[in-house]
Design an enzyme around this catalytic site. Structure first.
Site, PDB file in Angstrom:
ATOM      1  N   TYR A 122     -47.121  34.562 -20.337  1.00  0.00           N
ATOM      2  CA  TYR A 122     -47.180  36.007 -20.602  1.00  0.00           C
ATOM      3  C   TYR A 122     -48.089  36.651 -19.572  1.00  0.00           C
ATOM      4  O   TYR A 122     -49.149  36.112 -19.224  1.00  0.00           O
ATOM      5  CB  TYR A 122     -47.742  36.289 -22.004  1.00  0.00           C
ATOM      6  CG  TYR A 122     -47.978  37.757 -22.262  1.00  0.00           C
ATOM      7  CD1 TYR A 122     -46.998  38.559 -22.830  1.00  0.00           C
ATOM      8  CD2 TYR A 122     -49.198  38.354 -21.918  1.00  0.00           C
ATOM      9  CE1 TYR A 122     -47.213  39.911 -23.038  1.00  0.00           C
ATOM     10  CE2 TYR A 122     -49.411  39.711 -22.125  1.00  0.00           C
ATOM     11  CZ  TYR A 122     -48.416  40.485 -22.685  1.00  0.00           C
ATOM     12  OH  TYR A 122     -48.624  41.825 -22.884  1.00  0.00           O
ATOM     13  N   GLU A 126     -45.246  44.866 -18.275  1.00  0.00           N
ATOM     14  CA  GLU A 126     -45.346  43.634 -19.065  1.00  0.00           C
ATOM     15  C   GLU A 126     -44.208  42.683 -18.713  1.00  0.00           C
ATOM     16  O   GLU A 126     -43.036  43.081 -18.713  1.00  0.00           O
ATOM     17  CB  GLU A 126     -45.296  43.962 -20.560  1.00  0.00           C
ATOM     18  CG  GLU A 126     -45.407  42.730 -21.453  1.00  0.00           C
ATOM     19  CD  GLU A 126     -45.275  43.064 -22.924  1.00  0.00           C
ATOM     20  OE1 GLU A 126     -46.246  42.866 -23.679  1.00  0.00           O
ATOM     21  OE2 GLU A 126     -44.184  43.539 -23.326  1.00  0.00           O
TER      22      GLU A 126
END
Length: 404
Positions: free
Chosen positions: A125, A213
């Site tokens: 992530y 993101e």
């Protein structure tokens, strides 16, 4: 301004950020053709079909009335046809859309990146945004990719890493290497990660992003580092520098009333309450919303008419508030500084005359520049409007309106 995944990936590619390649389509026939093209390029029968909406949780979300997920793996042309038919035109309900869901107008037919190779694959992530506490950009990353980062932060906070970058300064080489090291990479994947993170930060700065993101950030079996998914939000205030990016806005993904308000340069956010409010200045608007709650009501919207408001923009704001069937009363709270109170009053009068009979109570508090002229305009208009001088008086009137 939020972008779709396929739009975000095209922007990343301009900054030499490797992404999971795909083709965005809006018909079943186009999806079939995209699959054939991807299969010919990769020699792989597998492809990933992704619903394109402005919301996360697509993989866990379902198309309303079916078991079809918003992200699905197709193993054949027949699979692609079936999945595309199920998703396109359907309403996808995810944890972020709420029960209403969002209609899917496009899907992304993407390459399968989980192909076999000499090394194991791995999901990470990574996101970049502004940390308001430190006043710096922060790269937040974790070895636990492909899942809700909120759960990771809550259950295993030690797996969340942060790297801060001073605005105006580039990401330093040692910082990019530190990120790759903390992700547990080595060899070729380490080098590729350093390049990826450096180029990604350049993209974040280059497009004036508010948030970028990547989840998952993916290490392939042959040690490539790519963005499998991308959520990109642009800073609206910087769009004046990016006319080409402003054209990427998808108004069908936004609340219709907020879109309409934007056409009149009104700062409007729809809420779920029962008291519509029209105020000038963000600070006064927030205070007014607090006052509504303390008086027993719930704000139905945030509406800041700004300092350049005139009768036309006020009328437009009035109409937008009245479109909400939940609204039981409207509170207009104007402190005349830059905006003149008489302009606001004239806008209320014009709205009344053009809309016709308005059956809900309207409470008006006008103070400041030309407040007396404004009061005279309203008093002589013959409108059924309740006036207040003090904020406490307005609060009492709101309480009576929502309690009736």
């Amino acid at each position: 301004m939020n972008l779709h995944e396929y739009q975000a990936k095209e922007l990343l590619k301009k900054y030499n950020v490797p992404v999971q390649e795909g083709i965005a389509v809006d018909t079943v026939m186009a999806a079939e053709e995209a699959y054939r093209q991807i299969k010919n390029e990769t020699g792989n029968n597998f492809a990933v079909i992704k619903a394109q909406i402005h919301a996360g949780g697509r993989g866990k979300g379902k198309i309303e009335g079916s078991e079809q997920r918003g992200v699905a793996v197709a193993k054949s042309l027949e699979n692609v046809t079936e999945i595309a038919k199920n998703i396109l035109g359907g309403t996808l309900v995810t944890i972020q859309t709420g029960a209403a869901g969002k209609k899917v107008n496009k899907i992304l037919v993407a390459q399968d990146v989980y192909y076999p190779g000499p090394n194991p694959v791995k999901e990470f992530y990574l996101s970049i945004l502004l940390d308001r506490t430190s006043g710096k950009n922060v790269i937040m990353y974790s070895t636990e990719g492909g899942m809700d980062i909120e759960e990771v932060a809550h259950n295993t906070p030690e797996k969340i890493f942060k790297e801060f970058v001073q605005p105006g300064a580039p990401l330093q080489g040692f910082q990019a290497r530190k990120i790759a090291f903390n992700l547990g990479l080595s060899g070729e994947s380490f080098k590729n990660c350093v390049k990826f993170v450096t180029n990604l930060y350049n993209a974040y700065v280059g497009v004036d992003a508010a948030m970028l993101e990547i989840n998952p950030l993916f290490k392939t079996s042959d040690d490539k580092i790519i963005a499998v998914d991308c959520k990109l939000s642009l800073d609206d205030n910087a769009l004046i520098r990016h006319a080409d990016l402003a054209n990427l806005r998808d108004e069908s993904e936004e609340d219709p009333t907020e879109v309409e308000a934007g056409h009149y340069n009104l700062n409007f956010v729809k809420l779920d309450g029962n008291v519509g409010c029209m105020v000038n200045g963000a600070g006064l608007a927030m205070a007014t919303m607090d006052m509504i709650k303390l008086s027993g009501g719930e704000p139905a919207n945030f509406l800041d008419v700004g300092g350049s408001a005139n009768a036309q923009t006020v009328e437009a704001g009035f109409r937008i508030i009245l479109k909400d069937p939940k609204v039981k009363a409207i509170l207009i709270n104007i402190f005349g500084g830059i905006v003149r109170c008489d302009r606001v009053a004239q806008g209320v009068i014009d709205a009344y005359k053009s809309i016709g009979e308005i059956k809900i109570p309207i409470i008006v508090r006008l103070q400041g520049t030309n407040a007396e002229e404004a009061k005279k305009l309203i008093d002589e208009s013959g409108l059924t409007v309740q006036s207040a001088i003090l904020l406490s008086e307005a609060a009492e009137l709101v309480n009576k309106a929502v309690s009736a």
